[in-house]
Design a protein around this motif. Structure first.
Motif, PDB file in Angstrom:
ATOM      1  N   LYS A   1       2.347   4.753  26.327  1.00 15.87           N
ATOM      2  CA  LYS A   1       2.676   4.445  27.717  1.00 15.87           C
ATOM      3  C   LYS A   1       2.377   5.639  28.622  1.00 15.87           C
ATOM      4  O   LYS A   1       1.846   5.471  29.733  1.00 15.87           O
ATOM      5  N   LEU A   2       2.685   6.850  28.154  1.00 11.48           N
ATOM      6  CA  LEU A   2       2.418   8.050  28.942  1.00 11.48           C
ATOM      7  C   LEU A   2       0.926   8.241  29.168  1.00 11.48           C
ATOM      8  O   LEU A   2       0.493   8.622  30.265  1.00 11.48           O
ATOM      9  N   LYS A   3       0.122   7.963  28.149  1.00 13.37           N
ATOM     10  CA  LYS A   3      -1.326   8.061  28.298  1.00 13.37           C
ATOM     11  C   LYS A   3      -1.834   7.043  29.316  1.00 13.37           C
ATOM     12  O   LYS A   3      -2.725   7.346  30.128  1.00 13.37           O
ATOM     13  N   GLU A   4      -1.261   5.863  29.298  1.00 15.93           N
ATOM     14  CA  GLU A   4      -1.661   4.833  30.263  1.00 15.93           C
ATOM     15  C   GLU A   4      -1.280   5.245  31.683  1.00 15.93           C
ATOM     16  O   GLU A   4      -2.043   5.013  32.634  1.00 15.93           O
ATOM     17  N   MET A   5      -0.116   5.859  31.831  1.00 18.89           N
ATOM     18  CA  MET A   5       0.304   6.337  33.144  1.00 18.89           C
ATOM     19  C   MET A   5      -0.654   7.398  33.670  1.00 18.89           C
ATOM     20  O   MET A   5      -1.010   7.403  34.859  1.00 18.89           O
ATOM     21  N   ALA A   6      -1.100   8.280  32.791  1.00 16.02           N
ATOM     22  CA  ALA A   6      -2.067   9.302  33.187  1.00 16.02           C
ATOM     23  C   ALA A   6      -3.409   8.674  33.551  1.00 16.02           C
ATOM     24  O   ALA A   6      -4.060   9.073  34.525  1.00 16.02           O
ATOM     25  N   ASP A   7      -3.811   7.656  32.773  1.00 18.70           N
ATOM     26  CA  ASP A   7      -5.072   6.951  33.057  1.00 18.70           C
ATOM     27  C   ASP A   7      -5.025   6.287  34.434  1.00 18.70           C
ATOM     28  O   ASP A   7      -6.049   6.195  35.127  1.00 18.70           O
ATOM     29  N   ASN A   8      -3.837   5.825  34.828  1.00 20.57           N
ATOM     30  CA  ASN A   8      -3.665   5.118  36.094  1.00 20.57           C
ATOM     31  C   ASN A   8      -3.279   6.054  37.249  1.00 20.57           C
ATOM     32  O   ASN A   8      -2.896   5.589  38.328  1.00 20.57           O
ATOM     33  N   ASN A   9      -3.351   7.382  36.999  1.00 25.30           N
ATOM     34  CA  ASN A   9      -3.032   8.398  38.009  1.00 25.30           C
ATOM     35  C   ASN A   9      -1.584   8.342  38.494  1.00 25.30           C
ATOM     36  O   ASN A   9      -1.278   8.786  39.603  1.00 25.30           O
ATOM     37  N   GLU A  10      -0.713   7.799  37.665  1.00 30.96           N
ATOM     38  CA  GLU A  10       0.708   7.812  38.002  1.00 30.96           C
ATOM     39  C   GLU A  10       1.314   9.179  37.720  1.00 30.96           C
ATOM     40  O   GLU A  10       2.347   9.552  38.286  1.00 30.96           O
ATOM     41  N   VAL A  11       0.693   9.911  36.842  1.00 30.78           N
ATOM     42  CA  VAL A  11       1.129  11.257  36.499  1.00 30.78           C
ATOM     43  C   VAL A  11      -0.109  12.033  36.060  1.00 30.78           C
ATOM     44  O   VAL A  11      -1.062  11.455  35.523  1.00 30.78           O
ATOM     45  N   ASP A  12      -0.119  13.335  36.346  1.00 34.74           N
ATOM     46  CA  ASP A  12      -1.263  14.159  35.946  1.00 34.74           C
ATOM     47  C   ASP A  12      -1.032  14.850  34.606  1.00 34.74           C
ATOM     48  O   ASP A  12      -1.935  14.922  33.782  1.00 34.74           O
TER      49      ASP A  12
ATOM     50  N   ASP B   1      -5.576  14.928  23.665  1.00 31.65           N
ATOM     51  CA  ASP B   1      -5.259  14.642  25.060  1.00 31.65           C
ATOM     52  C   ASP B   1      -4.559  15.852  25.690  1.00 31.65           C
ATOM     53  O   ASP B   1      -3.386  16.131  25.414  1.00 31.65           O
ATOM     54  N   THR B   2      -5.272  16.574  26.543  1.00 31.16           N
ATOM     55  CA  THR B   2      -4.734  17.803  27.144  1.00 31.16           C
ATOM     56  C   THR B   2      -3.747  17.525  28.277  1.00 31.16           C
ATOM     57  O   THR B   2      -3.150  18.456  28.815  1.00 31.16           O
ATOM     58  N   ARG B   3      -3.577  16.262  28.635  1.00 29.49           N
ATOM     59  CA  ARG B   3      -2.636  15.931  29.710  1.00 29.49           C
ATOM     60  C   ARG B   3      -1.193  15.947  29.219  1.00 29.49           C
ATOM     61  O   ARG B   3      -0.263  15.927  30.033  1.00 29.49           O
ATOM     62  N   ILE B   4      -1.005  15.969  27.914  1.00 30.36           N
ATOM     63  CA  ILE B   4       0.338  15.958  27.339  1.00 30.36           C
ATOM     64  C   ILE B   4       0.581  17.263  26.591  1.00 30.36           C
ATOM     65  O   ILE B   4      -0.160  17.624  25.671  1.00 30.36           O
ATOM     66  N   LYS B   5       1.593  17.962  27.024  1.00 25.61           N
ATOM     67  CA  LYS B   5       1.982  19.228  26.399  1.00 25.61           C
ATOM     68  C   LYS B   5       3.266  18.994  25.610  1.00 25.61           C
ATOM     69  O   LYS B   5       4.152  18.261  26.060  1.00 25.61           O
ATOM     70  N   VAL B   6       3.374  19.614  24.445  1.00 24.95           N
ATOM     71  CA  VAL B   6       4.536  19.392  23.589  1.00 24.95           C
ATOM     72  C   VAL B   6       5.225  20.716  23.264  1.00 24.95           C
ATOM     73  O   VAL B   6       4.575  21.740  23.037  1.00 24.95           O
ATOM     74  N   GLN B   7       6.542  20.651  23.255  1.00 23.36           N
ATOM     75  CA  GLN B   7       7.341  21.812  22.871  1.00 23.36           C
ATOM     76  C   GLN B   7       8.398  21.365  21.871  1.00 23.36           C
ATOM     77  O   GLN B   7       9.150  20.420  22.130  1.00 23.36           O
ATOM     78  N   PHE B   8       8.427  22.026  20.717  1.00 24.47           N
ATOM     79  CA  PHE B   8       9.405  21.707  19.675  1.00 24.47           C
ATOM     80  C   PHE B   8      10.441  22.828  19.605  1.00 24.47           C
ATOM     81  O   PHE B   8      10.089  24.001  19.489  1.00 24.47           O
ATOM     82  N   LEU B   9      11.716  22.450  19.664  1.00 24.44           N
ATOM     83  CA  LEU B   9      12.793  23.429  19.634  1.00 24.44           C
ATOM     84  C   LEU B   9      13.791  23.065  18.548  1.00 24.44           C
ATOM     85  O   LEU B   9      14.161  21.901  18.393  1.00 24.44           O
TER      86      LEU B   9
END
Length: 334
Positions: free
Chosen positions: A276-287, A313-321
């Motif tokens: 869903k997040l990838k689709e939002m980025a594809d639709n310019n809802e989020v960068d 996909d460089t539009r999604i950054k991940v942080q594990f804590l």
């Protein structure tokens, strides 16, 4: 007499992609032209982001738009003041446009006060390396002088505590000063505007960090806090301002998963959310999206699952804590 001015900071030319940069600089120019009764404009540092070379398209664009701002201000008799910001960003690159210096255009390298108009007295505080803060700023901040406005670039301790601690702990002979709310507010009848911290911040409706013109990193504030510039007004010592939103600013958001979240036990749910997040980025809802996972004890395989789902996909950054780790909080100065 009434006065009205644009106050903007931390444009950082040209960090964003070129089409976005041109759109948002066009928006700024459009407002300089259209805002009624505008008679001054201040750039509170960091118009530039780094040293650039003349064969670089981004350098050409940065100079082009700053020149257009300057020429438009001269044409419309708007007084433009460009306050030097962080030296490693500015790199003395304003000097290529010093030939425009005149009554309407000034580049502020050192602390100075000015009667911007007969009835408007202001102070400029660019970033400088000084030996003794109290001595250097004595006649400007510690002799009881009152200003209508203060425009600066630098560290205000009340907001950037960690940066202030690091600076004050340094044993360097010369260093950038840190300021506090009191010493700025006490010397100003109206508003204090600073650049350097990228998250728009309001200290007691008196001292303001303008924030960066666009969203350059996650630490610049999520999409919920708009980016843009202030239009400030004064009429017979009555001050007010309006924030103009940059409609082209990047949209960043952070999603946090606590240890108890079901994504750790439901791989299908995790897959659906990332899709869903990838689709939002594809639709310019989020960068860009930042996913912060607070890993529970039994989270074997989650790291690899997330990496596999995101792929390249460089539009999604991940942080594990993990429980033993704390999310790093940074002062967003640039």
């Amino acid at each position: 007499m009434a006065h009205k001015g644009i106050v903007i900071a931390d444009i950082h030319s040209v960090v964003v992609d070129i089409p976005s940069y041109e759109n948002e600089m066009g928006f700024l120019l459009e407002n300089i032209r259209s805002i009624k009764d505008l008679d001054f404009m201040v750039i509170c540092g960091d118009y530039f982001d780094k040293k650039m070379y003349l064969n670089d398209e981004r350098a050409e664009l940065a100079i082009k738009y700053l020149r257009q701002i300057i020429e438009l201000c001269i044409e419309m008799k708007i007084k433009l003041r460009v306050v030097y910001g962080t030296r490693s960003h500015e790199e003395d690159q304003y000097k290529i446009l010093y030939n425009y210096s005149c009554e309407y255009v000034k580049f502020i390298e050192k602390v100075e006060s000015e009667a911007l108009f007969d009835d408007l007295f202001v102070l400029y505080i660019p970033e400088e390396f000084v030996e003794n803060k109290a001595e250097y700023y004595k006649e400007y901040l510690y002799d009881g002088v009152q200003y209508d406005y203060i425009f600066g670039h630098g560290v205000i301790r009340d907001v950037m505590k960690r940066a202030a601690n690091n600076i004050e702990a340094s044993n360097k002979y010369k260093k950038v000063p840190t300021f506090n709310y009191g010493e700025l507010a006490e010397n100003c009848t109206g508003y204090v505007y600073f650049g350097h911290y990228h998250v728009r911040t309001n200290l007691h409706d008196k001292v303001f960090y303008v924030g960066s013109y666009d969203r350059l990193a996650f630490d610049d504030g999520d999409t919920g806090l708009p980016k843009g510039f202030y239009v400030t007004e004064v009429d017979d010592k009555e001050y007010s301002h309006t924030f103009f939103i940059n409609p082209y600013a990047k949209k960043f958001t952070t999603i946090t998963y606590k240890e108890s979240d079901s994504v750790y036990t439901n791989n299908e749910k995790l897959s659906q959310q990332i899709t869903k997040l990838k689709e939002m980025a594809d639709n310019n809802e989020v960068d860009k999206v930042r996913l912060v996972f607070h890993l529970p004890e039994n989270s074997d395989g989650i790291v690899e699952s997330v990496k596999k789902l995101i792929g390249t996909d460089t539009r999604i950054k991940v942080q594990f804590l993990k429980d033993s780790e704390k999310e790093n909080k940074t002062d967003n100065e640039e």
